[in-house]
Scaffold this motif. Sequence first.
Motif, PDB file in Angstrom:
ATOM      1  N   ASN A 262      72.774  12.667  25.213  1.00 51.97           N
ATOM      2  CA  ASN A 262      72.533  13.564  26.340  1.00 51.97           C
ATOM      3  C   ASN A 262      71.821  12.889  27.504  1.00 51.97           C
ATOM      4  O   ASN A 262      70.937  13.477  28.125  1.00 51.97           O
ATOM      5  N   ASP A 309      83.924  15.012  25.539  1.00 42.65           N
ATOM      6  CA  ASP A 309      82.960  14.815  26.615  1.00 42.65           C
ATOM      7  C   ASP A 309      83.583  13.940  27.707  1.00 42.65           C
ATOM      8  O   ASP A 309      84.772  13.601  27.629  1.00 42.65           O
ATOM      9  N   HIS A 347      80.256  19.136  26.518  1.00 41.51           N
ATOM     10  CA  HIS A 347      79.233  19.293  25.471  1.00 41.51           C
ATOM     11  C   HIS A 347      77.837  19.423  26.031  1.00 41.51           C
ATOM     12  O   HIS A 347      76.876  19.380  25.267  1.00 41.51           O
ATOM     13  N   ASN A 453      81.749  25.293  17.980  1.00 44.70           N
ATOM     14  CA  ASN A 453      81.732  24.172  17.033  1.00 44.70           C
ATOM     15  C   ASN A 453      81.720  24.651  15.583  1.00 44.70           C
ATOM     16  O   ASN A 453      81.410  25.810  15.301  1.00 44.70           O
ATOM     17  N   GLU A 641      70.708  23.714  24.847  1.00 48.49           N
ATOM     18  CA  GLU A 641      71.454  23.148  23.709  1.00 48.49           C
ATOM     19  C   GLU A 641      72.847  23.746  23.749  1.00 48.49           C
ATOM     20  O   GLU A 641      73.020  24.956  23.555  1.00 48.49           O
ATOM     21  N   SER A 643      75.433  23.694  21.780  1.00 46.97           N
ATOM     22  CA  SER A 643      75.778  24.444  20.572  1.00 46.97           C
ATOM     23  C   SER A 643      74.789  24.160  19.453  1.00 46.97           C
ATOM     24  O   SER A 643      74.094  25.022  18.956  1.00 46.97           O
ATOM     25  N   GLY A 644      74.703  22.865  19.065  1.00 45.19           N
ATOM     26  CA  GLY A 644      73.996  22.513  17.843  1.00 45.19           C
ATOM     27  C   GLY A 644      74.984  22.646  16.708  1.00 45.19           C
ATOM     28  O   GLY A 644      75.913  23.474  16.757  1.00 45.19           O
TER      29      GLY A 644
END
Length: 797
Positions: A262, A309, A347, A453, A641, A643-644
């Motif tokens: 990130n 991504d 993402h 996800n 965040e 998704s995680g």
Amino acid sequence: MSSFQTLLETSLKTYCEERFVQPEQLTDRQWYQFIAEVSQQAVLQSFPHNPPLVSTRKVNYLSMEFLIGRLLGNNLMNLGVYDQVQQLLAKCGKNLVDILEQERDPSLGNGGLGRLAACYLDSMASLSQAAVGYGLHYQYGLFKQLIGYHGEQLERGDAWNRDFYPQQYHRADLQQKVGFGGQVVHLQDDKYQWQPEWEIFGEAFDLPVVGYKGVQQPLRLWQGYSETDFDFAVFNDGDYLHAESRVIDASKLTKVLYPNDNHQEGKALRLMQQYFHCACSIADILRQHLAQGRSLEQLPEFEVIQLNDTHPAIAIPELMRVLLDQYELSWEKAWSICSKTFAYTNHTLLPEALEQWDQTLVAKLLPRHIIIIERINNELHHLVKAEFNEDEFAQAWYETAVLMDNRVRMANLCVVGSFAVNGVAQIHSDLVVSDLFPAYARLFKGRFHNVTNGVTPRRWIRQANPALSALLDQHVKGDWTKDLELLRQIEPLAKDPQFQRAYQAIKQQNKQALAQVIEQEIGLKVNGEAIFDIQIKRFHEYKRQQLNLLNIIATYQEIKANPEQAVVPRLFVFAGKAAPGYFLAKQIIQAINNLAATINSDPDMQGKLQVAFLPDYRVSLAEKIIPAADVSEQISLAGKEASGTGNMKLALNGAITIGTLDGANVEIAEFAGEENVVIFGHTVESVRELRANGYNPREYYEQDDVLRNAIDALTDGSFANGDQHRYDALVDNLINHDPFCTLADFASYRAAQQEIAKRYQNQTAWVESAILNTARLGAFSSDRSIRDYQTRIWKKA
Ligand code: 9GP
């Protein structure tokens, strides 16, 4: 006797004869080598590939990261021969679990993004979705993390590939040549000729991905080599790897994985890696497509190129270049093919992670591509002009332009060049449209989607938690490993005392196993009766390990002040790496380790509070931690965040989530039921309000005594061997800036933690909640995600 059994037995005979030993005399390492070689042979010889394309196209999954983890156990399971191998080993006095420990974890990714790619390969192979994963064969994976004497993170190289690694094979037949630099000659009209200055070869290594009762497909990783070196100085970045010379060996191109999660570092070598990855992959995709007698125009009918991504965004101008210059198609025809072939997954919304490249650098390195990007930008300009009125245009163009202020904006390139764009959890996909790309959403209606996800149940339940799997096998009709929604069948058992006892006993057994790992790794004997409270993920301010840290300090202070008060014992477990250049994240790691040293050695904390930081977080360590978790920390600032996926693995294994309404936590709460998670903190909307009203973290610091005392403990030397300045930067950032609103969420987080302690005391209700998490979260299987991609995105045009 099955053919695998025959292969196993005859190969063992030969293996032992060659070494003049009896099977009982083989070392664990030799057993690992033997089983790995036999299983690889079995995969290559007998596992089917090339599944037919029925309603979907073939997926070419382009990702700079594939965090595949250990493969042997997974492959044995998916081949359906795990038990046979276990029995053979048992006869020789060995345990398969110990043998599997011999395998090196190929850490070819940073975190969630790379692990997601690995889960998706598993699911595509299991669902017989034709696919190839395209990545890079880094010689060094993500660094190994050590913890130094003062609790600080230290980094060491991870030469995973120097070791014996039988799960891959060299595909000498697939070699590609990739050009860099040089000049472009304008021949006439749309016709250009690129004369690169250097050429680097791409060698392919295939790792067969074995699906569960499905097919095998390649994960194809490219490695660079060249017979001549290139002058890296031209790209203004001679400092890479502290190279003494400014002329570097081309094989260094794929030497290391950039260790940022990130966050974009903007180094020229990274751009070279990206282009190299894309050029090799595009050439390989076209080679296979044309070899089947299909035309270039048919490419979108049979192939989709999924961009994981923006890292492979340069694949878009690369495919254009090949179609225009090599196959001499017109711009219109080439663009029509291209824009129906690519799909892009976003993402992240974090601005520091949305890649932008210096236009001058791109022009030097990829002079033909920049001409193509300029044309794409010009065409886009016409579209935006046509859609937006004069008052709206300036803002719309500012948002959508691919080229702006001498930067190439890769996310914009992806949106323009793709037929579908998706976010990775519902809340994230909504924010992609409302906050990141509103003008695009108006321009390209129907292009934006959500695909939440998922994680593969094969690795994250079946393999990581064999005891829970056996219980599920007993009570679930049908193969839940292939259809995770079947776990709903255990919902009625959530209140059944016998089932509860069995479920609880498994958790306890897993906690004991983790306790052993903790003792082996860091020499800490932990209280197996405590709540195992787990935060495992990359260290990043937005993920807010510092919030957890502050609550532990406050709890420590509270116990110190009230030694007689009853406490529900708690073990806080952390694991995760920080990017080597990310100073604040490294300070947080150091503070946790120093806090752990103080707490774990304080007799007043005995049986009440412990903290464990497990070094070198990686897939195989996650497999040991997750089944033992009681509490799953998912405490990022709402909206940050995307998704995680750790949240899904932990909850499926029966951990109760303490979390914000962020990423997939929102959907986990919906599916599990809000009473079976503990939600706290600001929402996306209330964060907006907080900021609009001029968020001032100092006010929280001044008004909340518990918070102030906790922060002050970081500046009085308590957790730094008397050094009062060790955490100055961290503390200054929290009190004066706090970009991720840690202080604003502190009180509500602390209340949520107290709620967890209260709930844990009623074990019957707690286990019921844990069981319902397992029962109701089948939707978070990556098989469901892949099916969503199939119906929403990869369907035949
Ligand atoms: O930060 C996201 C994480 O929330 C998500 O689960 C993962 C897989 O979709 O991707 C991460 N993003 C990145 O690593 C960089 O975009």
